[in-house]
Every structure is written in C-alpha cells, then in structure tokens.
Motif scaffolding. Structure first.
Motif, mmCIF file in Angstrom:
data_model
loop_
_atom_site.group_PDB
_atom_site.id
_atom_site.type_symbol
_atom_site.label_atom_id
_atom_site.label_comp_id
_atom_site.label_asym_id
_atom_site.label_seq_id
_atom_site.Cartn_x
_atom_site.Cartn_y
_atom_site.Cartn_z
ATOM 1 N N ASN A 92 158.397 32.719 12.595
ATOM 2 C CA ASN A 92 158.989 33.162 13.850
ATOM 3 C C ASN A 92 160.212 32.286 14.106
ATOM 4 O O ASN A 92 160.084 31.089 14.370
ATOM 5 C CB ASN A 92 157.972 33.026 14.992
ATOM 6 N N VAL A 93 161.397 32.891 14.018
ATOM 7 C CA VAL A 93 162.641 32.120 14.062
ATOM 8 C C VAL A 93 163.224 32.004 15.472
ATOM 9 O O VAL A 93 164.383 31.636 15.637
ATOM 10 C CB VAL A 93 163.687 32.708 13.089
ATOM 11 N N LEU A 94 162.425 32.303 16.478
ATOM 12 C CA LEU A 94 162.792 32.066 17.876
ATOM 13 C C LEU A 94 164.165 32.635 18.224
ATOM 14 O O LEU A 94 165.113 31.919 18.513
ATOM 15 C CB LEU A 94 162.731 30.570 18.212
ATOM 16 N N ASN A 95 164.261 33.960 18.154
ATOM 17 C CA ASN A 95 165.483 34.655 18.575
ATOM 18 C C ASN A 95 166.716 34.224 17.785
ATOM 19 O O ASN A 95 167.630 33.580 18.319
ATOM 20 C CB ASN A 95 165.718 34.466 20.074
ATOM 21 N N TYR A 96 166.736 34.581 16.521
ATOM 22 C CA TYR A 96 167.905 34.336 15.672
ATOM 23 C C TYR A 96 168.900 35.466 15.941
ATOM 24 O O TYR A 96 168.815 36.552 15.385
ATOM 25 C CB TYR A 96 167.487 34.302 14.203
ATOM 26 N N PHE A 97 169.846 35.193 16.834
ATOM 27 C CA PHE A 97 170.889 36.151 17.217
ATOM 28 C C PHE A 97 172.242 35.564 16.826
ATOM 29 O O PHE A 97 172.572 34.448 17.249
ATOM 30 C CB PHE A 97 170.888 36.380 18.727
ATOM 31 N N CYS A 114 171.692 39.128 25.449
ATOM 32 C CA CYS A 114 171.544 38.452 24.166
ATOM 33 C C CYS A 114 170.550 37.307 24.329
ATOM 34 O O CYS A 114 170.365 36.761 25.415
ATOM 35 C CB CYS A 114 172.887 37.913 23.684
ATOM 36 N N ARG A 115 169.916 36.940 23.247
ATOM 37 C CA ARG A 115 168.928 35.874 23.257
ATOM 38 C C ARG A 115 169.348 34.781 22.279
ATOM 39 O O ARG A 115 170.318 34.904 21.565
ATOM 40 C CB ARG A 115 167.546 36.422 22.883
ATOM 41 N N GLY A 116 168.553 33.730 22.255
ATOM 42 C CA GLY A 116 168.819 32.663 21.299
ATOM 43 C C GLY A 116 170.013 31.826 21.689
ATOM 44 O O GLY A 116 170.184 31.455 22.854
ATOM 45 N N ALA A 117 170.862 31.523 20.718
ATOM 46 C CA ALA A 117 172.022 30.663 20.944
ATOM 47 C C ALA A 117 172.962 31.276 21.974
ATOM 48 O O ALA A 117 173.238 32.478 21.961
ATOM 49 C CB ALA A 117 172.763 30.436 19.631
ATOM 50 N N ASP A 118 173.460 30.428 22.873
ATOM 51 C CA ASP A 118 174.372 30.898 23.916
ATOM 52 C C ASP A 118 175.773 31.157 23.405
ATOM 53 O O ASP A 118 176.515 31.946 23.988
ATOM 54 C CB ASP A 118 174.447 29.864 25.054
ATOM 55 N N ASP A 119 176.157 30.471 22.342
ATOM 56 C CA ASP A 119 177.522 30.576 21.839
ATOM 57 C C ASP A 119 177.547 30.141 20.380
ATOM 58 O O ASP A 119 176.517 29.768 19.798
ATOM 59 C CB ASP A 119 178.485 29.738 22.681
ATOM 60 N N ILE A 145 160.147 36.951 11.968
ATOM 61 C CA ILE A 145 159.792 37.466 13.284
ATOM 62 C C ILE A 145 160.818 36.948 14.283
ATOM 63 O O ILE A 145 161.287 35.822 14.173
ATOM 64 C CB ILE A 145 158.374 37.013 13.690
ATOM 65 N N GLU A 146 161.173 37.799 15.237
ATOM 66 C CA GLU A 146 162.135 37.470 16.304
ATOM 67 C C GLU A 146 163.557 37.309 15.774
ATOM 68 O O GLU A 146 164.279 36.380 16.155
ATOM 69 C CB GLU A 146 161.714 36.229 17.101
ATOM 70 N N ILE A 147 163.990 38.226 14.946
ATOM 71 C CA ILE A 147 165.397 38.270 14.554
ATOM 72 C C ILE A 147 166.066 39.402 15.322
ATOM 73 O O ILE A 147 165.410 40.405 15.683
ATOM 74 C CB ILE A 147 165.546 38.447 13.025
ATOM 75 N N GLU A 148 167.328 39.244 15.613
ATOM 76 C CA GLU A 148 168.058 40.246 16.397
ATOM 77 C C GLU A 148 167.925 41.624 15.762
ATOM 78 O O GLU A 148 168.077 41.799 14.554
ATOM 79 C CB GLU A 148 169.536 39.852 16.500
ATOM 80 N N LYS A 195 163.141 42.257 16.201
ATOM 81 C CA LYS A 195 162.354 43.008 15.229
ATOM 82 C C LYS A 195 161.795 42.047 14.185
ATOM 83 O O LYS A 195 162.100 40.841 14.185
ATOM 84 C CB LYS A 195 163.212 44.065 14.537
ATOM 85 N N VAL A 196 160.980 42.596 13.294
ATOM 86 C CA VAL A 196 160.498 41.848 12.134
ATOM 87 C C VAL A 196 161.364 42.197 10.934
ATOM 88 O O VAL A 196 162.141 43.151 10.961
ATOM 89 C CB VAL A 196 159.018 42.169 11.836
ATOM 90 N N GLY A 197 161.231 41.424 9.877
ATOM 91 C CA GLY A 197 161.988 41.691 8.666
ATOM 92 C C GLY A 197 161.334 41.052 7.459
ATOM 93 O O GLY A 197 160.430 40.220 7.584
#
Length: 434
Positions: A92-97, A114-119, A145-148, A195-197
C-alpha cells in the motif's frame, strides 16, 4: 510527555540514546525505557474524543530528564529472507499521485481532490522512498494499492512509478499490467480516486491467460447502495521453467468511512458487512477460473482493511485459503516448502503490518489456495513503516527548514503507513510431480 505545549516543536526530544528524533535516529514500536522519574498527571487529551489521559512528564521534573530509549526493534535495511525462487509482494503506497492539481475519478471522469504529495517537492521525496522500498524487496510480482487512478498513459501514476524503477535498475526491467487495454474496457478498475495495480519483472515472469477484473456491483457495493470496495485485479504469471501462479490483488473498504449498515459495535469497525460480502464474492469469482488458465495456484494479496480474526478473512479461510501471516513474525527465517509444519504455525508470534491508536495488527494479507500452499517457502511483513514515527515521512508540512533534512532521507523507512507483505514461492515446474 515532553512538557512542551508547542504543536510543532523544532526539536523532538524523544528518540534513541537521548538524542533528538531524526531520520537516522528513530524511535520504533517495541523500543523501551526503564527507570523513568517524573510527574504523572491525568489531563484532558487532545483530539476529537476530548477524553482524559495519563501523562508521564520526565523532563525538568524531580531531577528527571529525557529518557534513554533502548532500541528493541531494529531496522532491517532489507526484508527477511522468504526463500523460494519467486517473490510476490503487496504494498500500500499511501496515495502515490503524480498529479497535484486537476485530478479526476478515473480517466476522463469527474473532478476530484488530489491526494498524496501536495506538490512536486513533496512528490520528489515520496517517490524516492517508495522506489527504495520496492528495489530492496526485489520482488518478481508486486501488487500495488492506493495508486492514482488515472489510466495507463505515459504520464499516469503507475507508468511514472515503473519508469522510475527502471531508471534505478535496468531499462525495461519492470512492466505493469494495463487492465484497460487487456480487457478493452476503459476504467475497468472503477472510478474511485485510487486503484490497485500489478507490476512485474519481465526477465523473471510473463503474464498468461486473461487479465481478469472483479468489478460486479455486488462485489464493489458489498450489498450497499453505493460503491465501497475497489475493483480487484487478477493475473496469471508463468516462469520460464513453466511454474505458474495467479496473483489476485485487492483493496476492500476502509473502517473509517460510513456505510449504510451501521457499525455493529463488535470491534470490526464500519463497513464490515461490505467487506464480508466482497470476500464471499471473491471466492465465487476465483472458482470460475477468471484468467482462463485453469491454474489452481492462487495467491490473494492486498489491503483487506480487516484484521486476521475478522469476518472477511474468516470467510476466505473457510473457503480454503490459508492466511500466510497467521502465527508468523516478520523476523521468522524462511523455511523450505517441504516442511511438515503448516506455514501458519511455524512461528509463535503473529505478524503485523499496521498500527492504529497504539495497537498493532495486519490489514495487509497474503492467502494461498490449497494447491499453492505446499509451494510457499515463507511469508513476512517487512517492518519499514508501521513501527516508524509518521513525522519521518515525505511530507514537508509544519516542519522547520532544518527538519526538512534532519527528519528525511530517501531510504525505505516510513515510505508509507503500511508495511509491505512479501511471499516466497518455489513453484512446481514442468514435469514436477509435487
């Protein structure tokens, strides 16, 4: 309690050896201290609950000082050995956006936050930690798990991650499963923000059969009026020697969200019914041979948002799958597949992958079908995240200029809030009679 009422102190005094907390001087779950002298108080706790809490204040009290925390939970720079000739992991990569503005629900969907990194600055810190963790795991098949959820184009999040993995290792080494292209259905994995991947090493395994997606309304909604669970992905992979396995990756509904069915108050949190229905639907689906390969070797991985003794996991176990982390510690040595001891009984302590309110357990699972179980050589959660303070992550919020460097490094520790789970396999090959 350090006696300071600052919300974001410039120095975090509690860490190992009486030195301040830093990326190179952590304080992990399991570390301990003895002989504390201080003042014990009971005061109103911070946070939404507004309850009271006991606080031990050793600093500047009764000639006390900063305690000397003893490192009882060492950092493992590399995962414990799981043996075998093939490694499968979930992370689970905690919102990789890699999108910071203008995010959508799936490809071409409605706008969403958007989630994860702000910038870009935070993302540069985030991806380095994720890539470091994945490379250290050296897995052949990786469930993400938890990818954009933004498709599979060249600038998509999953393509970005794979590109960075290849840049850090070798050109073309890693590839991802493009479920939209494989199924001919855009947004086949749904229109949730995440989503998952599946990512795999092309030099070690090849996809086989059909790319299968479980996105029925009964599975996704879990019997509720709206979507709850994310669609799941299954893919068969084959080694050059003919050994094969189906990997099915999942992300069930979280405990922290509201569902139609109220919390039953049984300790399993919100949405337990939706997760349990999904587990039943998953068993039925896997029995239909969704990949078209007829392979009985099935490995269920991912974030089920259910702990080991909860209903969704119990459904899968009763359905014939073995919980590979049950009764296992991440420090347990890999054991050969020929061992007569069931894999779930080869260690005296249970594994964990997540911490919530000071309690450890595992939401991240690996469950093997009956046919696959004798070919499993090990299963561990690599404790790079659950034991670590979250202030050591990639975020830059509320940190001083000095803390941006002292509290961060580009290693794998606190790359996410979940520990990755790694499974070792020694698959039966062509002509193998096992």
């Amino acid at each position: 309690d350090d006696g300071s009422y600052e919300q974001n102190p410039a120095t975090i005094v509690f860490a190992r050896g009486r030195a301040p907390l830093g990326a190179d001087n952590t304080l992990r779950g399991g570390d301990h201290v003895t002989g504390i002298t201080g003042v014990l108080t009971q005061t109103t706790a911070s946070g939404a609950d507004g309850g009271s809490a006991y606080r031990l204040r050793p600093v500047n009290a009764l000639n006390g000082g900063v305690p000397d925390f003893v490192a009882a939970s060492p950092r493992d720079a590399r995962p414990p050995d799981v043996g075998g000739t093939l490694r499968v992991a979930s992370f689970n990569v905690l919102n990789y956006f890699n999108t910071f503005d203008g995010c959508t629900l799936g490809t071409g969907g409605a706008a969403t936050s958007c989630r994860g990194a702000d910038d870009a600055v935070e993302f540069d810190r985030q991806w380095r930690k994720i890539v470091a963790a994945v490379i250290a795991m050296d897995t052949d098949i990786l469930g993400i798990i938890e990818i954009e959820n933004d498709g599979y184009h060249a600038r998509s999040a999953i393509a970005d991650l794979v590109s960075r993995l290849n840049s850090a290792t070798a050109a073309g080494r890693y590839m991802f499963i493009n479920s939209d292209s494989a199924t001919g259905d855009a947004n086949v994995l749904g229109t949730d923000a995440i989503k998952v991947g599946l990512i795999y090493r092309r030099d070690r395994v090849s996809p086989a059969g059909r790319t299968a997606v479980l996105n029925s309304s009964m599975f996704v909604n879990g019997g509720e009026s709206q979507p709850r669970n994310r669609p799941s992905l299954a893919q068969a992979f084959v080694q050059p020697d003919g050994g094969s396995v189906i990997v099915s990756v999942h992300h069930f509904k979280s405990k922290g969200s509201a569902c139609d069915a109220p919390d039953a108050g049984d300790g399993q949190g919100n949405c337990n019914t939706a997760r349990t229905v999904a587990a039943r639907e998953l068993l039925t689906w896997l029995d239909t041979d969704p990949t078209g390969t007829g392979d009985p070797n099935v490995l269920i991985i991912g974030d089920l948002n259910a702990y080991a003794r909860e209903d969704p996991v119990a459904v899968l176990v009763r359905g014939g799958y073995t919980d590979l982390l049950a009764g296992r510690a991440a420090e347990s040595p890999a054991e050969p597949a020929s061992s007569d001891v069931p894999i779930g009984e080869r260690s005296g302590t249970a594994g964990y992958s997540f911490v919530f309110n000071g309690q450890w357990g595992y939401l991240d699972h690996a469950l093997a079908s009956t046919a696959l179980l004798p070919q499993v050589t090990g299963a561990v959660a690599w404790h790079i995240n659950a034991d670590e303070p979250n202030v050591l992550d990639y975020n830059t919020n509320f940190k001083t200029a000095a803390q941006l460097s002292t509290l961060y490094d580009d290693g794998p520790f606190r790359s996410s809030d979940h520990d990755p789970v790694i499974v070792g396999l020694r698959l039966a090959t062509r002509g193998d009679t096992r």
